[in-house]
Design a protein around this motif. Structure first.
Motif, PDB file in Angstrom:
ATOM      1  N   LEU A  22      81.891 -23.227-119.949  1.00 55.38           N
ATOM      2  CA  LEU A  22      81.250 -21.981-119.545  1.00 55.38           C
ATOM      3  C   LEU A  22      79.873 -22.290-118.971  1.00 55.38           C
ATOM      4  O   LEU A  22      78.981 -22.742-119.682  1.00 55.38           O
ATOM      5  CB  LEU A  22      81.138 -21.060-120.758  1.00 55.38           C
ATOM      6  N   LEU A  23      79.704 -22.081-117.667  1.00 53.39           N
ATOM      7  CA  LEU A  23      78.452 -22.357-116.962  1.00 53.39           C
ATOM      8  C   LEU A  23      78.061 -21.109-116.198  1.00 53.39           C
ATOM      9  O   LEU A  23      78.607 -20.825-115.145  1.00 53.39           O
ATOM     10  CB  LEU A  23      78.637 -23.518-115.982  1.00 53.39           C
ATOM     11  N   LEU A  24      77.112 -20.356-116.709  1.00 51.73           N
ATOM     12  CA  LEU A  24      76.886 -19.034-116.150  1.00 51.73           C
ATOM     13  C   LEU A  24      75.536 -18.809-115.499  1.00 51.73           C
ATOM     14  O   LEU A  24      75.401 -17.873-114.737  1.00 51.73           O
ATOM     15  CB  LEU A  24      77.083 -17.980-117.246  1.00 51.73           C
ATOM     16  N   TRP A  25      74.545 -19.561-115.804  1.00 48.07           N
ATOM     17  CA  TRP A  25      73.211 -19.146-115.418  1.00 48.07           C
ATOM     18  C   TRP A  25      72.748 -19.730-114.101  1.00 48.07           C
ATOM     19  O   TRP A  25      73.184 -19.355-113.053  1.00 48.07           O
ATOM     20  CB  TRP A  25      72.238 -19.424-116.558  1.00 48.07           C
ATOM     21  N   HIS A  26      71.856 -20.633-114.156  1.00 49.94           N
ATOM     22  CA  HIS A  26      71.162 -21.114-112.960  1.00 49.94           C
ATOM     23  C   HIS A  26      71.936 -22.213-112.242  1.00 49.94           C
ATOM     24  O   HIS A  26      72.630 -23.017-112.858  1.00 49.94           O
ATOM     25  CB  HIS A  26      69.777 -21.620-113.337  1.00 49.94           C
ATOM     26  N   GLY A  28      70.865 -24.927-110.976  1.00 52.83           N
ATOM     27  CA  GLY A  28      70.454 -26.253-111.454  1.00 52.83           C
ATOM     28  C   GLY A  28      71.148 -26.645-112.743  1.00 52.83           C
ATOM     29  O   GLY A  28      71.524 -27.811-112.924  1.00 52.83           O
ATOM     30  N   ASP A  29      71.349 -25.687-113.651  1.00 58.50           N
ATOM     31  CA  ASP A  29      72.055 -25.976-114.899  1.00 58.50           C
ATOM     32  C   ASP A  29      73.497 -26.383-114.618  1.00 58.50           C
ATOM     33  O   ASP A  29      74.024 -27.318-115.213  1.00 58.50           O
ATOM     34  CB  ASP A  29      72.042 -24.756-115.821  1.00 58.50           C
ATOM     35  N   VAL A  30      74.128 -25.669-113.707  1.00 58.04           N
ATOM     36  CA  VAL A  30      75.509 -25.980-113.345  1.00 58.04           C
ATOM     37  C   VAL A  30      75.582 -27.355-112.688  1.00 58.04           C
ATOM     38  O   VAL A  30      76.441 -28.173-113.020  1.00 58.04           O
ATOM     39  CB  VAL A  30      76.097 -24.889-112.427  1.00 58.04           C
ATOM     40  N   LEU A  31      74.682 -27.628-111.791  1.00 61.70           N
ATOM     41  CA  LEU A  31      74.659 -28.923-111.115  1.00 61.70           C
ATOM     42  C   LEU A  31      74.456 -30.063-112.114  1.00 61.70           C
ATOM     43  O   LEU A  31      75.142 -31.087-112.050  1.00 61.70           O
ATOM     44  CB  LEU A  31      73.567 -28.942-110.047  1.00 61.70           C
ATOM     45  N   PRO A  55      77.835 -17.253-107.398  1.00 61.78           N
ATOM     46  CA  PRO A  55      76.916 -18.172-106.708  1.00 61.78           C
ATOM     47  C   PRO A  55      77.079 -19.631-107.120  1.00 61.78           C
ATOM     48  O   PRO A  55      76.781 -20.528-106.342  1.00 61.78           O
ATOM     49  CB  PRO A  55      75.525 -17.664-107.099  1.00 61.78           C
ATOM     50  N   CYS A  56      77.561 -19.873-108.334  1.00 65.43           N
ATOM     51  CA  CYS A  56      77.677 -21.247-108.832  1.00 65.43           C
ATOM     52  C   CYS A  56      79.032 -21.888-108.534  1.00 65.43           C
ATOM     53  O   CYS A  56      79.166 -23.108-108.603  1.00 65.43           O
ATOM     54  CB  CYS A  56      77.430 -21.270-110.337  1.00 65.43           C
ATOM     55  N   ALA A  57      80.036 -21.099-108.213  1.00 66.48           N
ATOM     56  CA  ALA A  57      81.393 -21.624-108.014  1.00 66.48           C
ATOM     57  C   ALA A  57      81.475 -22.747-106.978  1.00 66.48           C
ATOM     58  O   ALA A  57      82.174 -23.743-107.212  1.00 66.48           O
ATOM     59  CB  ALA A  57      82.345 -20.490-107.665  1.00 66.48           C
ATOM     60  N   PRO A  58      80.799 -22.663-105.839  1.00 65.69           N
ATOM     61  CA  PRO A  58      80.904 -23.754-104.854  1.00 65.69           C
ATOM     62  C   PRO A  58      80.420 -25.107-105.379  1.00 65.69           C
ATOM     63  O   PRO A  58      80.838 -26.146-104.880  1.00 65.69           O
ATOM     64  CB  PRO A  58      80.033 -23.276-103.692  1.00 65.69           C
TER      65      PRO A  58
END
Length: 102
Positions: A22-26, A28-31, A55-58
């Protein structure tokens, strides 16, 4: 290069062994967390599912160890009431007693 299947976060989970990150926020956190996805996939012997926002899916869709991207259509974390965080913590502790944290 394989591209992960993109599905709605509301779609049912059809595989009880599915490993979901589960990666939901920023962004940079996802990256930053993408560096750990290969180890998770190797440990579980299967592609990882990532649940994230539009926004983070790509950032994870073309990752070779991500098999599915679940899109969570909510603004986070402000739309999560405090009670829901407590429920998530209790669920995490019940399901993963030695590794629980939120």
């Amino acid at each position: 290069m394989a591209v992960a299947e993109v599905v709605s976060g509301a779609d049912p989970i059809d595989d009880p062994q599915e490993v979901i990150v589960l990666l939901l926020w920023h962004l940079g956190d996802v990256l930053n967390i993408t560096a750990f996805i290969p180890q998770l996939a190797a440990k579980h012997g299967r592609p990882i599912t990532v649940a994230t926002t539009v926004p983070c899916a790509p950032l994870v869709r073309h990752h070779p160890d991500v098999g599915r991207v679940r899109i969570i259509d909510r603004a986070f974390p402000s739309e999560f009431p405090r009670a829901l965080w407590y429920e998530l913590q209790a669920f995490s502790e019940q399901m993963f007693p030695n590794n629980a944290f939120l």
